[in-house]
Enzyme design. Structure first.
Site, PDB file in Angstrom:
ATOM      1  N   MET A  71       7.257   2.989  -0.880  1.00 18.85           N
ATOM      2  CA  MET A  71       6.461   3.352  -2.067  1.00 18.85           C
ATOM      3  C   MET A  71       5.291   4.250  -1.656  1.00 18.85           C
ATOM      4  SD  MET A  71       8.045   1.188  -4.120  1.00 18.85           S
ATOM      5  CE  MET A  71       7.101   0.942  -5.580  1.00 18.85           C
ATOM      6  N   GLY A  72       4.823   4.071  -0.424  1.00 17.01           N
ATOM      7  CA  GLY A  72       3.639   4.812   0.026  1.00 17.01           C
ATOM      8  C   GLY A  72       2.353   4.238  -0.556  1.00 17.01           C
ATOM      9  N   CYS A 129       1.081  -1.731   6.867  1.00 13.34           N
ATOM     10  CA  CYS A 129       2.052  -0.946   6.100  1.00 13.34           C
ATOM     11  C   CYS A 129       2.730   0.084   6.992  1.00 13.34           C
ATOM     12  CB  CYS A 129       1.394  -0.219   4.947  1.00 13.34           C
ATOM     13  SG  CYS A 129       2.583   0.852   4.103  1.00 13.34           S
TER      14      CYS A 129
HETATM   15  C1  DHB Z   1       4.975  -0.292   1.541  1.00 14.10           C
HETATM   16  C2  DHB Z   1       3.892  -1.043   1.957  1.00 14.10           C
HETATM   17  C3  DHB Z   1       4.104  -2.097   2.808  1.00 14.10           C
HETATM   18  O1  DHB Z   1       3.065  -2.870   3.281  1.00 14.10           O
HETATM   19  C4  DHB Z   1       5.389  -2.378   3.235  1.00 14.10           C
HETATM   20  O2  DHB Z   1       5.579  -3.384   4.078  1.00 14.10           O
HETATM   21  C5  DHB Z   1       6.450  -1.635   2.803  1.00 14.10           C
HETATM   22  C6  DHB Z   1       6.240  -0.589   1.940  1.00 14.10           C
HETATM   23  C7  DHB Z   1       4.780   0.895   0.687  1.00 14.10           C
HETATM   24  O3  DHB Z   1       4.036   0.840  -0.312  1.00 14.10           O
HETATM   25  O4  DHB Z   1       5.371   1.933   1.002  1.00 14.10           O
END
Ligand code: DHB
Length: 310
Positions: A71-72, A129
């Site tokens: 999702m970013g 992330c």
């Molecule tokens: C995203 C954020 C995260 O912490 C994760 O584990 C996977 C995807 C995201 O928003 O891209």
């Protein structure tokens, strides 16, 4: 009927299921809906200091065995988050854990200072992330010294505003030594952990076009496939630190949740299950835990935490 109530960092949860960050967690109305569907607690999507644009679509794929997303971390910023949190807090149906994210340590501190003024139940620091690495470099959760510094600075800022507000750290499985990272955070004052964040990143390819399915090309892996890794790492961190843990990763059923608790989790994060079993997965999982406890003579879930004979 077994007692499913659980205390986590001094806060009471009606059952151990907690909405994982990033899943349905943007507005007060969706948090309320999740609570009405039986969740013991809610974790918000990660909040940035100012508006942050995510990746283009497609951002998510679902298969029978795993999900993958990039999702970013889209978010409208801390001001908008505070508005939504204040709406939710007017009639808080379940404890609220606010996830925060930043590119720099100072940013984490600034968001934490804003959020700690609200009557929430914990701050979850998302240092792990995997999808914004190109923007911000290696996640803090993959370097012990960085994980320690961010924990120390956020904890000390929060302590000045609300000494009773727990600061928990979201750990990444994408590191050589998660125990070393967890110990560093514990030394820096972490009150607990949430683990694991998504695994990877991974790659899925469209056979017709031979191009990656996700627009970001790679993404974080979640869902049933990652559960055994999550259970193992929860147990590793539990044994090393004895701090309370939200065990997250591929939990779909009550039995999965019980397994996570036997590994050492106090609460159980639920993410992909929302897709596999529907929004009422929280109630289904709690009911399944209850049935198992009744059959096995367990009166309170607190009895089973960390009881794996490893
Ligand atoms: C995203 C954020 C995260 O912490 C994760 O584990 C996977 C995807 C995201 O928003 O891209």
């Amino acid at each position: 009927m077994a007692d499913l109530k659980i205390k986590f960092c001094g806060k009471e949860f009606l059952n151990p299921t907690v909405l994982a960050s990033g899943v349905l967690g943007v507005t007060a109305s969706s948090w309320k809906n999740v609570a009405q569907n039986g969740a013991g607690g809610i974790t918000t999507k990660s909040v940035w200091f100012s508006e942050h644009h995510g990746h283009p679509s497609p951002t998510i794929i679902t298969t029978p065995h795993y999900m993958m997303n990039a999702m970013g971390l889209p978010d409208a910023g801390v001001e908008k988050a505070r508005d939504e949190i204040n709406v939710y807090l007017k009639a808080k149906p379940a404890p609220l854990i606010v996830s925060i994210v930043g590119g720099k340590i100072e940013e984490f501190v600034k968001i934490a200072e804003q959020i700690a003024q609200l009557d929430i139940d914990a701050i979850e620091v998302n240092i792990s992330c995997p999808n914004v690495e190109s923007e911000f470099g290696t996640p803090f959760a993959c370097v012990a010294a960085d994980a320690k510094t961010v924990t120390k600075k956020v904890k000390s800022a929060v302590k000045k505003i609300n000494p009773n507000l727990p600061v928990i750290i979201k750990l990444s499985p994408n590191t050589e030594d998660i125990v070393n990272i967890a110990n560093s955070c514990a030394e820096a004052g972490a009150d607990g952990f949430c683990l694991i964040n998504t695994l990877g990143p991974g790659l899925a390819i469209n056979l017709e076009t031979r191009i990656p399915i996700l627009a970001n090309k790679v993404g974080g892996i979640s869902g049933p496939a990652i559960k055994p890794l999550a259970v193992k790492l929860v147990n590793d961190v539990y044994r090393a630190t004895k701090l309370p843990i939200i065990g997250t990763g591929g939990v779909l059923t009550g039995e999965d949740a019980l397994e996570m608790m036997m590994a050492g989790a106090t609460l159980v994060g639920i993410g992909s299950a929302v897709y596999y079993r529907g929004i009422d997965c929280f109630r289904k999982i709690a009911n399944e835990m209850n049935e198992w406890c009744d059959k096995n003579g367990v009166k309170s879930l607190t009895e089973i935490i960390g009881t794996v004979k490893r």
